[in-house]
Design a protein around this motif. Structure first.
Motif, mmCIF file in Angstrom:
data_model
loop_
_atom_site.group_PDB
_atom_site.id
_atom_site.type_symbol
_atom_site.label_atom_id
_atom_site.label_comp_id
_atom_site.label_asym_id
_atom_site.label_seq_id
_atom_site.Cartn_x
_atom_site.Cartn_y
_atom_site.Cartn_z
ATOM 1 N N GLY A 5 -5.944 4.183 -18.416
ATOM 2 C CA GLY A 5 -4.807 4.616 -17.598
ATOM 3 C C GLY A 5 -4.639 3.840 -16.303
ATOM 4 O O GLY A 5 -3.647 4.011 -15.593
ATOM 5 N N ASP A 6 -5.609 2.957 -15.975
ATOM 6 C CA ASP A 6 -5.553 2.236 -14.699
ATOM 7 C C ASP A 6 -4.312 1.354 -14.589
ATOM 8 O O ASP A 6 -3.666 1.323 -13.544
ATOM 9 C CB ASP A 6 -6.802 1.373 -14.504
ATOM 10 N N THR A 7 -3.974 0.650 -15.636
ATOM 11 C CA THR A 7 -2.820 -0.241 -15.600
ATOM 12 C C THR A 7 -1.540 0.545 -15.373
ATOM 13 O O THR A 7 -0.704 0.163 -14.551
ATOM 14 C CB THR A 7 -2.721 -1.061 -16.900
ATOM 15 N N ALA A 8 -1.382 1.655 -16.063
ATOM 16 C CA ALA A 8 -0.182 2.483 -15.897
ATOM 17 C C ALA A 8 -0.099 3.040 -14.480
ATOM 18 O O ALA A 8 0.986 3.042 -13.882
ATOM 19 C CB ALA A 8 -0.170 3.611 -16.923
ATOM 20 N N ARG A 9 -1.220 3.495 -13.925
ATOM 21 C CA ARG A 9 -1.223 4.024 -12.557
ATOM 22 C C ARG A 9 -0.880 2.931 -11.552
ATOM 23 O O ARG A 9 -0.132 3.156 -10.612
ATOM 24 C CB ARG A 9 -2.583 4.641 -12.238
ATOM 25 N N ARG A 10 -1.423 1.742 -11.777
ATOM 26 C CA ARG A 10 -1.138 0.616 -10.887
ATOM 27 C C ARG A 10 0.345 0.259 -10.925
ATOM 28 O O ARG A 10 0.971 0.010 -9.905
ATOM 29 C CB ARG A 10 -2.007 -0.576 -11.294
ATOM 30 N N MET A 11 0.919 0.239 -12.131
ATOM 31 C CA MET A 11 2.341 -0.078 -12.283
ATOM 32 C C MET A 11 3.211 0.976 -11.587
ATOM 33 O O MET A 11 4.188 0.645 -10.925
ATOM 34 C CB MET A 11 2.720 -0.196 -13.752
ATOM 35 N N LEU A 12 2.845 2.249 -11.716
ATOM 36 C CA LEU A 12 3.596 3.327 -11.080
ATOM 37 C C LEU A 12 3.526 3.204 -9.561
ATOM 38 O O LEU A 12 4.538 3.335 -8.870
ATOM 39 C CB LEU A 12 3.066 4.685 -11.539
ATOM 40 N N ARG A 13 2.326 2.925 -9.033
ATOM 41 C CA ARG A 13 2.186 2.724 -7.584
ATOM 42 C C ARG A 13 3.052 1.563 -7.121
ATOM 43 O O ARG A 13 3.692 1.632 -6.082
ATOM 44 C CB ARG A 13 0.718 2.453 -7.223
#
Length: 130
Positions: A5-13
């Motif tokens: 989920g790190d990539t998705a969270r980074r993209m959302l941020r």
């Protein structure tokens, strides 16, 4: 190793930061317009970097860096020496590509935007080479 989920969270941020930056730039542009400035460019890309806003009033050209932070105090300390040098280089590139502006001079302003929507402009915030 990155979690799934790190990539998705980074993209959302990143999307949120981009949206917040655009909102802050719009607030800064509106504040400048109320003061009689004409915004010539927003997010002007140059070979040396991006300029948030370029504005002119009565022949005075301002390269405006917009800083959005939770408070005005935090925003005021968000412009370091490396970024000032990059802004100066980007301004030189913009001037070379857009001659005929700044007959009355040029300066670097910083517009601070707090989370509560407060906008404060620091006119002539720094000089080239500082």
């Amino acid at each position: 190793m990155a979690e799934p989920g790190d990539t998705a969270r980074r993209m959302l941020r990143g999307r949120r930061a981009n949206a917040a930056g655009r909102e802050a730039e719009a607030a800064a542009a509106a504040a400048l317009a109320r003061e009689g400035w004409v915004v010539l460019a927003r997010r002007a890309r140059t070979p040396a970097g991006e300029l948030d806003l370029v504005a002119e009033r009565e022949g005075l050209l301002a390269f405006v860096e917009v800083k959005a932070r939770p408070s005005l105090g935090e925003a005021a300390f968000a412009l370091g020496a490396r970024q000032r040098a990059r802004l100066a280089a980007a301004a030189e590139c913009w001037l070379a590509a857009n001659p005929g502006h700044g007959a009355a001079g040029m300066r670097f302003d910083v517009v601070l935007v707090a989370a509560d929507g407060t906008v404060r402009r620091i006119a002539d915030a720094f000089r080239q080479g500082e």
